[in-house]
Design an enzyme around this catalytic site. Structure first.
Site, PDB file in Angstrom:
ATOM      1  N   ASP A 187     -30.112   6.995  53.144  1.00 12.23           N
ATOM      2  CA  ASP A 187     -29.983   8.312  52.522  1.00 12.23           C
ATOM      3  C   ASP A 187     -30.858   9.315  53.268  1.00 12.23           C
ATOM      4  O   ASP A 187     -32.060   9.114  53.413  1.00 12.23           O
ATOM      5  CB  ASP A 187     -30.406   8.247  51.060  1.00 12.23           C
ATOM      6  CG  ASP A 187     -29.920   9.439  50.253  1.00 12.23           C
ATOM      7  OD1 ASP A 187     -29.684  10.506  50.853  1.00 12.23           O
ATOM      8  OD2 ASP A 187     -29.797   9.306  49.026  1.00 12.23           O
TER       9      ASP A 187
ATOM     10  N   CYS B   4     -24.997   9.625  41.587  1.00 17.74           N
ATOM     11  CA  CYS B   4     -25.500  10.141  42.859  1.00 17.74           C
ATOM     12  C   CYS B   4     -26.094  11.524  42.635  1.00 17.74           C
ATOM     13  O   CYS B   4     -25.375  12.468  42.298  1.00 17.74           O
ATOM     14  CB  CYS B   4     -24.397  10.214  43.905  1.00 17.74           C
ATOM     15  SG  CYS B   4     -25.017  10.839  45.468  1.00 17.74           S
ATOM     16  N   GLY B   5     -27.406  11.641  42.824  1.00 15.18           N
ATOM     17  CA  GLY B   5     -28.083  12.910  42.582  1.00 15.18           C
ATOM     18  C   GLY B   5     -27.817  13.950  43.644  1.00 15.18           C
ATOM     19  O   GLY B   5     -27.592  15.125  43.330  1.00 15.18           O
TER      20      GLY B   5
ATOM     21  N   GLY C 162     -31.532  11.659  44.667  1.00 22.58           N
ATOM     22  CA  GLY C 162     -31.695  12.228  43.330  1.00 22.58           C
ATOM     23  C   GLY C 162     -31.725  11.202  42.217  1.00 22.58           C
ATOM     24  O   GLY C 162     -32.523  11.308  41.282  1.00 22.58           O
TER      25      GLY C 162
END
Length: 416
Positions: free
Chosen positions: A312, A104-105, A317
């Site tokens: 999101d 998960c960025g 990311g």
């Protein structure tokens, strides 16, 4: 507030679960730093144990009444095989409305700031972080389920993170697996906006998780993302994801060369191909914030549906890494060039807190464990900004049958 104080105030309650709340371009990250079930093993083993034995912990924190359908969480894991070997400073497990992510960025950007700001109670290895006095930044090596990402956090003279400058991280090796692939759609997987079409064309790429990347127009929405039809796009992306997962001939699109645990379709990213090149004056001075010193050659807006149809809020990311790898594979982006990525939210706020992406090096990977074929990918630099929103101590009263397990109105009919 410690456990004894909470139990003294509120009576017969469980030990507290302590969290720090942050957001990255509006996308939440609930960072759980204490009150976590006792679990050991490699990070992937810990992920498996959480899934099999402690999924109620995820539901408790992600879903109502303490969270919501689009909540996102990060569980700190101070002991992993790579932390113990000195290759990482902290481990983390990511969780959402359906289960546990591999990367998960947006949460990585938030975690960078948090770990630099944390004290040794929260982060025992805090004093071991490396500070660069020339760039006024601190490096954090974060062990995530897909590997190690290196985070660079701008730092103030006080040693705390600098919220005025962007955090960046270097991705795990990212690579495209399929370009302009035709996805056949059986009748049960079709949606109204297809208007009789029986297939769509999309790309697949990996940036710590696998993404199916498709234009809004190809999905059946000719107005793109300027007037996003959330309900229609939700239905379409769910059908598309189900069609991909049901097709054995498309399994290679989500096949990772190192491990089967990473081989699944995590998300469908809808992109708007009204992207502008650098002769657009708005790109020469990115709105409100300059994230990168590299040449910004274009921009793109995306809408990401992930896990069980979460939306999101951030530009995503992990998918920035995947889209940069896809651009590299297509030959449309050179080293030293950067692309600006926006979510629907950041675009609505004049580009505020979009993510910048660029590739920093090429990497070779083996196509699979049973052949000598090589594929070329890239490591990607992703830049963005995250901010604190609060702190919480959650607990459960012993008599609370409903609040002891998370719920959602979206899936009441599917409750087991």
């Amino acid at each position: 507030m410690n456990g004894a104080t909470i139990q003294g105030l509120f009576g017969n309650v469980s030990p507290p679960i302590n969290c720090v709340e942050m957001h990255t371009t509006g996308e939440p990250t609930r960072i759980i730093w204490s009150g976590v079930p006792e679990i050991h093993g490699t990070l992937l083993e810990q992920r498996s144990k959480f899934k099999d034995k402690f999924d109620h912990f995820r539901r408790l924190l992600m879903l109502e009444p303490r969270g919501h359908w689009d909540m996102y969480g990060a569980i700190l894991r101070p002991e992993t095989e790579l932390v113990d070997a000195g290759e990482a400073d902290m481990g983390v497990l990511f969780m959402h409305n359906e289960g546990f992510s591999t990367m998960c960025g947006h949460a990585t950007i938030a975690l960078g700031r948090f770990l630099v700001d944390a004290d040794e109670t929260m982060f025992p290895r805090r004093k071991l972080l490396k500070h660069d006095s020339e760039t006024q930044s601190t490096t954090v090596r974060l062990h995530v389920p897909c590997g190690v990402v290196k985070i660079t956090v701008p730092t103030l003279p006080t040693g705390k993170s600098d919220p005025s400058r962007a955090v960046s991280f270097i991705s795990v090796p990212s690579f495209a697996t399929a370009i302009n692939i035709t996805i056949p759609l059986d009748e049960k997987y079709r949606w109204p906006e297809l208007e009789g079409r029986t297939s769509v064309v999309a790309d697949f790429s990996y940036g710590g998780a696998f993404y199916c990347i498709i234009s809004a127009e190809e999905l059946g929405f000719p107005k793109g993302l300027s007037e996003a039809d959330f309900a229609g796009m939700d239905r379409a992306t769910k059908c598309l994801k189900d069609a991909v997962n049901a097709s054995p001939s498309l399994a290679y699109c989500v096949q990772h060369p190192d491990t089967k645990e990473l081989g699944f379709l995590y998300s469908v990213m809808i992109v708007d191909h009204d992207a502008k090149r650098k002769n657009d004056a708005t790109l020469n001075t990115p709105p409100r914030s300059s994230l990168t010193s590299e040449a910004v050659v274009g921009e793109e807006t995306g809408l990401c549906f992930f896990a069980n149809q979460q939306i999101d809020r951030s530009p995503t990311g992990g998918c920035v890494a995947a889209r940069i790898a896809l651009s590299y594979a297509k030959g449309t982006l050179s080293k030293g060039e950067s692309w600006m990525y926006h979510s629907i939210l950041s675009r609505a706020y004049d580009g505020l807190h979009g993510f910048a992406g660029s590739y920093v090096e090429e990497v070779d990977l083996q196509a699979d464990a049973y052949s000598e074929q090589r594929i070329t990918g890239v490591r990607v630099r992703v830049e963005g900004q995250a901010y604190y929103t609060g702190c919480y101590s959650f607990f459960v009263e012993e008599e609370d049958g409903l609040g002891a397990d998370g719920f959602s109105l979206k899936n009441l009919n599917r409750r087991e």
